[in-house]
Write an enzyme that holds these catalytic residues in place. Structure first.
Site, PDB file in Angstrom:
ATOM      1  N   SER A 210       0.798  -1.225   0.000  1.00 23.74           N
ATOM      2  CA  SER A 210       0.000   0.000   0.000  1.00 23.74           C
ATOM      3  C   SER A 210       0.827   1.271   0.000  1.00 23.74           C
ATOM      4  O   SER A 210       2.050   1.253  -0.046  1.00 23.74           O
ATOM      5  CB  SER A 210      -0.962   0.037   1.189  1.00 23.74           C
ATOM      6  OG  SER A 210      -0.220   0.209   2.379  1.00 23.74           O
TER       7      SER A 210
ATOM      8  N   TYR B 265      -3.138   0.418  -3.019  1.00 21.64           N
ATOM      9  CA  TYR B 265      -4.308   0.939  -2.313  1.00 21.64           C
ATOM     10  C   TYR B 265      -3.841   1.851  -1.187  1.00 21.64           C
ATOM     11  O   TYR B 265      -2.681   1.820  -0.772  1.00 21.64           O
ATOM     12  CB  TYR B 265      -5.184  -0.199  -1.781  1.00 21.64           C
ATOM     13  CG  TYR B 265      -4.503  -1.048  -0.736  1.00 21.64           C
ATOM     14  CD1 TYR B 265      -4.654  -0.766   0.619  1.00 21.64           C
ATOM     15  CD2 TYR B 265      -3.690  -2.112  -1.103  1.00 21.64           C
ATOM     16  CE1 TYR B 265      -4.016  -1.536   1.584  1.00 21.64           C
ATOM     17  CE2 TYR B 265      -3.050  -2.882  -0.150  1.00 21.64           C
ATOM     18  CZ  TYR B 265      -3.215  -2.589   1.187  1.00 21.64           C
ATOM     19  OH  TYR B 265      -2.574  -3.338   2.134  1.00 21.64           O
TER      20      TYR B 265
END
Length: 127
Positions: free
Chosen positions: A25, A58
């Site tokens: 991430s 993400y």
């Protein structure tokens, strides 16, 4: 017809940290996320202006006011601390929605402070 359009952009942010041993991430200061309406766990596309790398991951919300832009996991191999990056999200819109769509763009300074907010209605050049 559904088209994929830019929805939000964090323009010229600087990488503050890189953490290879995290699960994955990008961690971004929550104040910055709110300014451009990017949510935790939302998919983002990232462009590294220093080396040309383009990748997706993400979002994890970071500490407010920290200016944190930290690439985690495998993505950390694609950046170095201090690199300038562009972080974008996209939305799938129909023709009617496109007519009123205005992406939110946060232009950052070297300390990851927003110096300008642009609500793009048409193509805008930001240097």
């Amino acid at each position: 017809m559904i088209r994929t359009m830019m929805n939000a952009k964090i323009h010229r942010a600087r990488v503050t940290e890189s953490n290879l041993n995290y699960v994955g991430s990008i961690t971004i200061d929550s104040d910055i996320l709110e300014a451009v309406d990017i949510l935790p766990n939302e998919k983002v596309a990232i462009v590294n202006n220093n080396n040309g790398a383009r990748f997706e991951t993400y979002v994890i919300a970071g500490e407010r006011g920290s200016g944190k832009i930290c690439l985690n996991g495998a993505a950390s191999r694609l950046v170095e601390v201090g690199d300038v990056v562009i972080i974008m999200t996209y939305a799938q819109l129909n023709e009617e929605e496109i007519q009123n769509h205005a992406p939110k763009v946060a232009v950052m300074n070297e300390d990851n402070v927003i110096i300008e907010m642009i609500h793009e209605k048409e193509n805008t050049i930001v240097l």
